[in-house]
Design an enzyme around this catalytic site. Structure first.
Site, short mmCIF file in Angstrom:
data_model
loop_
_atom_site.label_atom_id
_atom_site.label_comp_id
_atom_site.label_asym_id
_atom_site.label_seq_id
_atom_site.Cartn_x
_atom_site.Cartn_y
_atom_site.Cartn_z
N SER A 141 0.78 -1.16 0.06
CA SER A 141 -0.10 0.03 0.11
C SER A 141 0.91 1.37 -0.07
CB SER A 141 -1.13 -0.12 1.24
OG SER A 141 -1.98 0.89 1.08
N GLU A 235 -9.83 -5.33 -5.00
CA GLU A 235 -9.41 -4.03 -4.42
C GLU A 235 -9.49 -2.73 -5.19
OE1 GLU A 235 -5.49 -3.53 -3.36
OE2 GLU A 235 -4.90 -5.50 -3.98
N HIS A 265 -7.16 -6.13 -0.33
CA HIS A 265 -5.86 -5.31 -0.22
C HIS A 265 -4.98 -5.83 0.69
CE1 HIS A 265 -3.90 -1.30 -0.48
NE2 HIS A 265 -3.85 -1.35 0.87
#
Length: 293
Positions: A141, A235, A265
């Site tokens: 991320s 996601e 995710h």
């Protein structure tokens, strides 16, 4: 067909809705994310300019190789603790030591604090005698975006680059212009546009969201080392992964993309209970092993 193991993670996330307050959000990510290190992992801690660092080493790993790992959490949450399981098992898979960096978080420390800490940690590795060709950088991320920003910054300064980069569900567009932000919103249990906008505002603190060091999607990626990007099909950041891989490839970077069906995710966070998470870490480890000198 849905993966029953990831469905169990979805249920866990649904049972602990994201709170409003920042302190509570930081507590929540440690409550729902990840798992502790395996008993055979050796852990050592230190600080660098007051930033916590954690070294980990599996019994079969080569201590002359290292994965420099940056956790996710939208630059506002996440920690060494929340990502310890994923970071340590990624190091095991890569046959390397792992150095996890607890970089400073926004809004207390907006851009460029996280990047400064990432560069300092990379400099520490060089000072300790690690050859760049035996260093991998990676993260999930925001940690994926930070990994790219680190390499872009190093290249601009004429410094030696690491051997490769591993990106999990990377956040590379702080304007949130990818179509999957909308098309995957109904099935992504973690990341939605309004939440990302809140995180981006905290991290940017007035900086330009198109700055390549906060949104690497806008960067010139030429000259970067090989990159493996892994993303789940379920996601909202799917398009971030697809677009950054395409841009890297167009810039003559050796770039590979894996899209994992049904995965959410940063699903390797739950590799202790999701087989697809373990397989993704194994694939990432094989990639890093192949790139180390």
């Amino acid at each position: 067909m849905s993966d029953f193991e990831i469905d169990a993670v979805r249920a866990l996330l649904g049972s602990k809705p994201r709170p409003v307050g920042l302190a509570e959000r930081r507590e929540r990510i440690e409550a729902v994310a990840g798992h502790p290190a395996a008993p055979d992992i050796a852990l050592e801690t230190e600080t660098l300019n007051s930033v916590p660092l954690e070294w980990s080493l599996a019994p079969t790993s080569d201590p002359s190789r290292v994965l420099l790992f940056f956790h996710g959490g939208g630059y506002c949450s996440g920690s060494i603790k929340s990502h310890r399981g994923m970071a340590t098992e990624a190091g095991r898979a890569a046959g390397a030591r792992t150095l996890a960096v607890g970089y400073r978080l926004a809004p207390e420390h907006p851009f460029p604090a996280a990047l400064e800490d990432a560069k300092a940690a990379y400099g520490l590795l060089l000072d300790r005698g690690y050859a760049p060709s035996r260093i991998a950088v990676g993260g999930d991320s925001a940690g994926g975006g930070l990994s790219l920003a680190l390499m872009i910054s190093l290249r601009e300064e004429g410094r030696a680059l690491p051997a490769c980069a591993w990106l999990i569900s990377p956040w590379v567009d702080l304007e949130m212009t990818g179509a999957s932000i909308e098309t995957k919103a109904a099935i992504d249990p973690l990341i939605h546009k309004a939440y990302l906008q809140e995180l981006a505002e905290a991290y940017l603190a007035g900086a330009d969201p198109r700055n390549p060091l906060v949104s690497p999607l806008h960067a010139d990626l030429r000259g970067l080392p090989p990159i493996l990007t892994q993303v789940g099909s379920a996601e909202t950041l799917l398009d971030d992964a697809v677009r950054i891989t395409g841009k890297a490839g167009a810039a003559d970077v050796a770039a590979s993309l894996e899209i994992w069906p049904d995965m959410i995710h940063a699903w390797p966070l739950w590799a202790d209970r999701v087989a697809a998470g373990r397989r993704a870490l194994a694939a990432a480890g094989a990639f890093m092993r192949s790139k180390f000198a």
